[in-house]
Design a protein around this motif. Structure first.
Motif, short mmCIF file in Angstrom:
data_model
loop_
_atom_site.label_atom_id
_atom_site.label_comp_id
_atom_site.label_asym_id
_atom_site.label_seq_id
_atom_site.Cartn_x
_atom_site.Cartn_y
_atom_site.Cartn_z
N PHE A 134 0.84 -1.20 0.21
CA PHE A 134 0.03 -0.14 -0.09
C PHE A 134 0.91 1.23 0.03
N ARG A 135 2.06 1.36 -0.16
CA ARG A 135 3.08 2.36 -0.24
C ARG A 135 4.07 2.26 -1.55
N GLN A 136 4.19 3.50 -1.83
CA GLN A 136 5.17 3.49 -2.99
C GLN A 136 6.34 2.96 -2.87
N ALA A 137 6.93 2.31 -3.97
CA ALA A 137 8.27 1.52 -3.93
C ALA A 137 9.21 2.21 -3.60
N GLY A 138 10.13 2.01 -2.52
CA GLY A 138 11.27 2.85 -2.07
C GLY A 138 11.01 3.93 -1.21
N LEU A 150 4.90 7.50 1.77
CA LEU A 150 3.77 7.57 0.80
C LEU A 150 2.73 6.77 0.45
N PRO A 151 1.77 6.65 0.53
CA PRO A 151 0.74 5.75 -0.01
C PRO A 151 0.52 5.86 -1.54
N ASP A 162 5.37 -0.39 12.48
CA ASP A 162 6.74 0.95 12.49
C ASP A 162 7.50 0.72 11.56
N ILE A 163 7.28 0.04 10.37
CA ILE A 163 7.74 0.26 9.07
C ILE A 163 7.44 1.26 8.08
N VAL A 164 6.34 1.79 8.41
CA VAL A 164 5.73 2.87 7.40
C VAL A 164 5.12 4.00 8.14
N ASP A 165 5.13 5.37 7.74
CA ASP A 165 4.63 6.23 8.32
C ASP A 165 3.25 6.25 8.61
N ARG A 166 2.56 6.82 9.57
CA ARG A 166 1.32 6.66 9.86
C ARG A 166 0.52 7.89 9.31
N ARG A 192 -7.50 0.87 7.30
CA ARG A 192 -6.59 1.07 8.32
C ARG A 192 -5.27 0.59 7.82
N ILE A 193 -5.25 -0.43 7.07
CA ILE A 193 -4.03 -0.84 6.41
C ILE A 193 -3.44 0.09 5.60
N TYR A 194 -4.28 0.68 4.86
CA TYR A 194 -3.65 1.75 3.89
C TYR A 194 -3.19 2.95 4.55
N LEU A 195 -3.74 3.12 5.67
CA LEU A 195 -3.28 4.31 6.56
C LEU A 195 -1.97 4.08 7.22
#
Length: 239
Positions: free
Chosen positions: A57-61, A65-66, A135-139, A195-198
């Motif tokens: 659900f996040r941009q590669a690299g 950013l979703p 903790d691996i992506v920005d909320r 909730r996963i997307y965010l």
């Protein structure tokens, strides 16, 4: 003179009993899947799955950013608010008020008890499992509670599905039943995915929330059916 014994007539299966057993089996299956997910989370066996799905659900690299355009993020924020405690409590009170005004006061009371007790169960499970947030992506939204199970996913299933099945129990038109259950299922799925997307829940948090909330709603359906047969909840309208 001997008398040939006659076999007693077989009791035909009652459709209501068969339906009740099916619903009970589905509820048990939901609880079993919840237990399996909880055990996997406790043992750390779901970490790889959770991270892989969350990063989809996040941009590669760039995990900050979703995926998708900005309007999608705005829409997802709006959808996720439909599963907030305030939103669910408001919907529950409005539904109970409608049933009370329609003369179905027992059904209104059951709505309040079923949904509020389900939400309390969700809070208790969070405290019991004590799982931290991803903790691996920005909320993308602020959160201050624990992660497992997802309160939004479980709360949506508890509230929307419970309200849906209770409305179905008090309505006789098939088209209304299909519409209500379809809306309840659709909203429950969208809120969980939001909730996963965010980035505020691991995917297994959401899956566990769906399982526990759906099982709760099915059990409420069984209880409502039993009370309705006993005349303690109003029957469906005849018109």
């Amino acid at each position: 003179m001997s008398v040939t014994p006659t076999n007693p007539p077989r009791r035909s299966a009652n459709p209501a009993e068969i339906g009740g057993l099916l619903i009970l089996a589905l509820a048990a299956a939901g609880l079993l899947v919840f237990a399996l997910i909880a055990d996997g989370v406790h043992e750390g066996e779901t970490r790889g799955f959770d991270e892989t799905v969350l990063l989809l659900f996040r941009q590669a690299g760039n995990p900050a950013l979703p995926i998708g355009p900005i309007w999608l993020e705005i829409a997802v924020r709006d959808f996720t608010s439909l599963g907030s405690t305030t939103g669910l409590a408001t919907l529950t009170l409005l539904t109970a008020g409608y049933l009370a005004v329609d003369g179905k006061r027992a059904a209104a009371l059951f709505v309040l008890i079923a949904t509020s007790s389900g939400m309390l169960l969700s809070f208790a499970l969070k405290i019991g499992f004590n799982r931290p947030r991803p903790d691996i992506v920005d909320r993308l939204v602020d959160v201050h509670t624990l992660s497992f199970p997802s309160g939004h996913a479980m709360g949506a299933a508890v509230t929307y599905l419970t309200l849906g099945v209770l409305i179905v129990r008090t309505e006789s038109k098939r088209c209304i039943k299909v519409y209500v259950l379809g809306v309840a299922l659709g909203l429950t799925l969208l809120i969980g995915l939001s909730r996963i997307y965010l980035g505020v829940h691991w995917p297994t948090d959401v899956l566990a929330g769906w399982c526990a909330g759906s099982a709760w709603a099915l059990l409420c359906w069984l209880v409502a059916s039993w009370l309705q047969r006993r005349g303690q909840i109003e029957p469906a309208d005849s018109n």
